[in-house]
Design an enzyme around this catalytic site. Sequence first.
Site, PDB file in Angstrom:
ATOM      1  N   ASP A  91       0.843  -1.198   0.000  1.00  0.00           N
ATOM      2  CA  ASP A  91       0.000   0.000   0.000  1.00  0.00           C
ATOM      3  C   ASP A  91       0.876   1.245   0.000  1.00  0.00           C
ATOM      4  OD1 ASP A  91      -2.327  -1.423   0.027  1.00  0.00           O
ATOM      5  OD2 ASP A  91      -2.643  -1.295   2.178  1.00  0.00           O
ATOM      6  N   LYS A  92       0.314   2.332  -0.481  1.00  0.00           N
ATOM      7  CA  LYS A  92       1.017   3.621  -0.542  1.00  0.00           C
ATOM      8  C   LYS A  92       1.651   3.987   0.805  1.00  0.00           C
ATOM      9  CE  LYS A  92      -0.252   8.490  -1.111  1.00  0.00           C
ATOM     10  NZ  LYS A  92      -1.372   9.409  -1.389  1.00  0.00           N
TER      11      LYS A  92
END
Length: 324
Positions: A91-92
């Site tokens: 995830d970011k």
Amino acid sequence: QIPRDPAQRQLQKLAALSQQLQQVHPNVLAKILKQGTVYQNEEIVVINKPYGIPVHGGPGVKNCIADVLPILAKMLENMRAEPLHLCHRLDKETTGVMVLARNKEAAEKIRLLFKTRQVEKIYWAIVLGDPDPAEGIVEIPIVEKEVRSHQSHYKVSPSQPGTPDTPSRLPLAHPLTTLQMTLAPNYRVSPEDGKVVKIRKNRSAESAVTRYRRLAGASACSLLELQPITGVKHQIRVHLAYGLGCPILGDHKYSHWSKLAPQKLPELILRRLKLQQSKARHLPLYLHAHRLCLPLGQPIDLVCKPPHFFQKTLRKLELDIAKD
């Protein structure tokens, strides 16, 4: 306006840094990734993924890891090097071990290892509260659902196409709704007689299994070691928040069961972090891909230290890890 509070300044600095990384020239981002290289051989390059950089592009994303892989390959090898290949995603907001392949064949081999669950993945997370028991397995299926947001900064437009980070599989009925993963348990307790009743299986629910172990506890929170056995989107975050009742510090998406709102922090944590509750929404997500064991011939053990902001918060919260 410069905040007087040093904790608030630090949070703003981190937010500004991840914003900058998305605005910089692709060559600059590739250089930062190169500096974060922790291992390489003839098949793979392993980087320590920075905070706040998405792996894939999408609406509003200026810079992502996928876009700079050709530049990074040339920086690491030579001008004729073929672009590096993604093997998995983070995830970011997640930092840590990320494997890139030097060629298509290696990428396909490693993707298959991930798919067939032969890669051992270990994450670290700072969570609110103390899991009971301190060690165990959460095995609850996960499904995607729509949730109402009470704050406009969580707004997801119905016309916005999906991205790998936020797939748009469901039509959004309301402009202030967004898609979120949630638990879809197979059993529930009957309110009439207190007996355990099997629920009809949700067809779109995916099987999800997460192993966890508490490494340290203090200041109304814990440091957990996590091993996702399956790879469902946002699995660790959902299992910790809704399965164990211990959401990850800074996880504003998975801190309330049926709404999106900034995380409510216990007084002790606010004091230790020298933070006001009104500023808690600026906290980053404390989830780090700490270790990855890749069975490529001889198993390759890859370890990344948590980023500076993560280590600093561990110290402030007095979460001391016993030395191995």
